[in-house]
Design a protein around this motif. Structure first.
Motif, mmCIF file in Angstrom:
data_model
loop_
_atom_site.group_PDB
_atom_site.id
_atom_site.type_symbol
_atom_site.label_atom_id
_atom_site.label_comp_id
_atom_site.label_asym_id
_atom_site.label_seq_id
_atom_site.Cartn_x
_atom_site.Cartn_y
_atom_site.Cartn_z
ATOM 1 N N GLY A 1 43.564 39.310 39.581
ATOM 2 C CA GLY A 1 43.974 38.930 40.849
ATOM 3 C C GLY A 1 44.756 38.017 41.201
ATOM 4 O O GLY A 1 45.741 39.120 41.997
ATOM 5 N N ILE B 1 43.326 43.596 44.415
ATOM 6 C CA ILE B 1 43.093 43.936 42.840
ATOM 7 C C ILE B 1 43.171 45.484 43.435
ATOM 8 O O ILE B 1 43.311 46.675 43.176
ATOM 9 C CB ILE B 1 41.961 43.273 42.752
ATOM 10 C CG1 ILE B 1 42.506 42.013 41.121
ATOM 11 C CG2 ILE B 1 41.215 44.229 41.270
ATOM 12 C CD1 ILE B 1 41.227 41.623 40.576
ATOM 13 N N SER C 1 44.834 48.744 42.756
ATOM 14 C CA SER C 1 44.709 50.237 41.603
ATOM 15 C C SER C 1 44.551 51.279 41.939
ATOM 16 O O SER C 1 44.261 52.252 40.815
ATOM 17 C CB SER C 1 42.553 49.275 41.709
ATOM 18 O OG SER C 1 42.047 49.923 43.291
ATOM 19 N N SER D 1 43.515 47.015 37.396
ATOM 20 C CA SER D 1 42.771 46.739 38.741
ATOM 21 C C SER D 1 40.938 47.922 38.758
ATOM 22 O O SER D 1 40.244 47.623 39.459
ATOM 23 C CB SER D 1 43.605 47.167 40.060
ATOM 24 O OG SER D 1 44.887 46.015 38.866
#
Lengths: 275, 286
Positions: free
Chosen positions: A123, B33, B37, B259
């Motif tokens: 992240g 994330i 994704s 992700s």
């Protein structure tokens, strides 16, 4: 105290001894093997004894940039340590006020601890990529490590403040101390031993951190990343010599913390100086 | 300003460094994330989009199921061993050691490895488990085996061994903490009422230790579920886990796919934890 030990005591003692052997045996093994002779391999038997592999650590071509990565890891460890102590104390003080929305912050801290490390790595990597910032151990790496070290520091502070006797502060206030003076001259000296604990967590959790730094350290490796890189390419006991040295360094840091803790404890027990 | 408002303001002010750090390095990354994704990807890069391809691919692939099953297996076995060993060690320290300094000393011995490097502790198993390692040589010289065992190092056995080696202390610490808080008079009372040592253990100590066990379990479960280094190193790259799949996708620069895998992992872990949290109120345990 003179009560006879039950039989289970002896069984459990043996169990505990085996557990300690399991815990430390492998580390001791590589400590012994790092003194392998120059032609020795990764396992026993010892092919003579020497400090060949420790000397090897100081030769640039044999092991890459381990001293550079060591310096970076120590610097980063100190940065994380100071930040963890300061932010945890402030956070601990914040939670004493039972402010509205505190559970939200609390769950953020818990979340930080239990989120799989690879998500932080991925992240933060993506985030820096999107806002077009270069990942670097002192920025993205630093922040990622804080997500692991801060919860430990905070939980120690929560435990400390839950057991803190508030009458000391009230006494200080009655004597006319300002809030800052109360914190500086009453609260901090009393919690000082615990702060050493928080500092130890901050430093070592950063110094050994791997999973959250993997994608966030950038071009220059920290020591654990460097060691991990070595596991695929280095097949000599130099790896053990390095492992032994960093473990000795960790023990040294733990020793410092214990000494600091004892000094702080002794100071707490002394009557407060009148100034 | 009312006292309540002032308290709240003061609280948020003191907590602000914490909130800022965790917002940037925890909350925003998780949001990133989730967003990525749904993005699309080419061989070398990824681009903003809104599509479910990453998820459809992930959730219909037979690999996903088998990788999750393997990861659950690692988690279950590791948890069981950590619980059995951790509980026994904590019980010994809390109830069989009578002097506080000795208790502290032995507890420290159990926790010191936590402050040393995990990577080094994994590497330390090589001389013990290797083909010509201590374990094989001992077994050979005792005549228990004729040939060196090949499954000791770089195997699933080694993965679980390393997990237990690294994570048992995450169980010992909270369990020991819970045990130390048990009022000793309860145990006296149970003994006076005629309970045997075993009955005291199962009917008094075990229920009162449950919060510690749950906290330790949450640690062990999340650490194993998200692991990618231990599995890779100790299995010699031969075994898979959810974390490793994600780390491989990252290695191939397939960030949207990584992700999506990460989101599914996070949801799985959160579900497991929310079940465990049903048994304990963490805020009470500090």
């Amino acid at each position: 105290m003179s009560e006879r030990r039950p039989f289970s005591f002896y069984v459990l003692s043996v169990f505990f001894a085996v557990f300690v052997l399991f815990l430390y045996g492998p580390t001791l093994t590589i400590a012994i093997l790092s003194f392998q002779g120059p032609s020795g391999g990764l396992t026993f038997p010892m092919n003579g004894t020497s400090i060949h592999w420790f000397k090897n650590l100081f030769e640039q071509q044999a092991v890459g940039d381990i001293w550079g990565s060591f310096r970076r890891s120590v610097t980063l460890g100190l940065m994380v340590m100071v930040t963890t102590v300061v932010v945890s104390v402030l956070g601990g003080l914040a939670f004493r006020t039972h402010f509205r929305g505190s559970s939200l912050v609390f769950y953020m801290v818990v979340g930080s601890l239990i989120i799989p490390s690879i998500l932080i790595s991925l992240g933060v990597g993506i985030l820096f990529n999107i806002v077009d910032l270069e990942v670097h151990w002192a920025t993205s790496g630093f922040g990622s490590q804080l997500t692991w070290a801060l919860p430990f520091g905070l939980f120690i502070m929560f435990a400390v403040f839950n057991r803190f006797d508030r009458s000391y502060e009230e006494a200080a206030r009655d004597l006319g101390a300002t809030p800052w003076q109360t914190i500086r001259h009453v609260v901090i000296p009393i919690i000082a031993p615990s702060l050493i604990g928080v500092a130890l967590f901050g430093f070592t959790l950063s110094y050994d951190e791997f999973a959250r730094t993997l994608l966030t350290a950038g071009t220059f490796n920290t020591l654990p990343l460097e060691i991990y890189g070595m596991t695929t390419s280095v097949t000599t006991p130099v790896l053990y010599a390095l492992g032994t040295l960093t473990t000795v360094f960790s023990f040294f840091v733990i020793g410092l913390a214990i000494i600091g803790f004892r000094l702080a404890m002794r100071k707490t027990k002394q009557p407060l100086p009148l100034d | 300003m009312g006292t309540q408002t002032r308290q709240t303001l003061k609280g948020w002010l003191l907590a602000s460094p914490l909130v800022v750090i965790l917002s940037i390095f925890l909350v925003l990354p998780v949001i990133a994330i989730v967003v990525v994704s749904f993005w699309g990807s080419t061989a070398y890069s990824y681009y903003p989009d809104f599509q479910f391809e990453n998820y459809t691919f992930l959730l219909t692939s037979s690999v996903t199921l088998s990788v999750y099953l393997k990861t659950f297996m690692f988690t279950a076995i590791t948890w069981l061993l950590c619980f059995l060993i951790g509980f026994t060690v904590a019980y010994f320290l809390a109830f069989h050691i009578r002097s506080l300094p000795v208790q502290i000393l032995l507890f420290m011995i159990c926790t010191v490895p936590f402050w040393t490097s995990n990577i080094i502790r994994m590497i330390s198993w090589i001389p013990f488990l290797g083909r010509n390692g201590i374990a094989n040589n001992t077994l050979l010289s005792m005549g228990l085996i004729d040939q060196p065992l090949e499954w000791l190092l770089f195997s699933e056995f080694a993965v679980i061994l390393a997990f237990v080696h690294l994570f048992t202390l995450f169980m010992i610490v909270p369990v020991f903490n819970s045990m130390m808080r048990i009022d000793r008079s309860l145990i006296e009372a149970a003994r006076d009422a005629g309970a045997s040592g075993w009955q005291i253990l199962t009917n008094v100590i075990l229920p009162l230790t449950k919060p510690g066990i749950m906290i330790g379990s949450i640690f062990v479960v999340t650490l194993v579920m998200g692991d990618f280094i231990t599995v890779r190193f100790m299995s010699g790259g031969q075994s898979a886990s959810v974390g490793r799949v994600i780390s491989n996708e990252i290695g191939l620069l397939q960030y949207p796919a990584a992700s999506a895998s990460a989101v599914v992992l996070l949801i799985t872990v959160l579900l497991m934890i929310s079940i465990m949290l049903k048994f304990v109120d963490i805020r009470k345990e500090l």
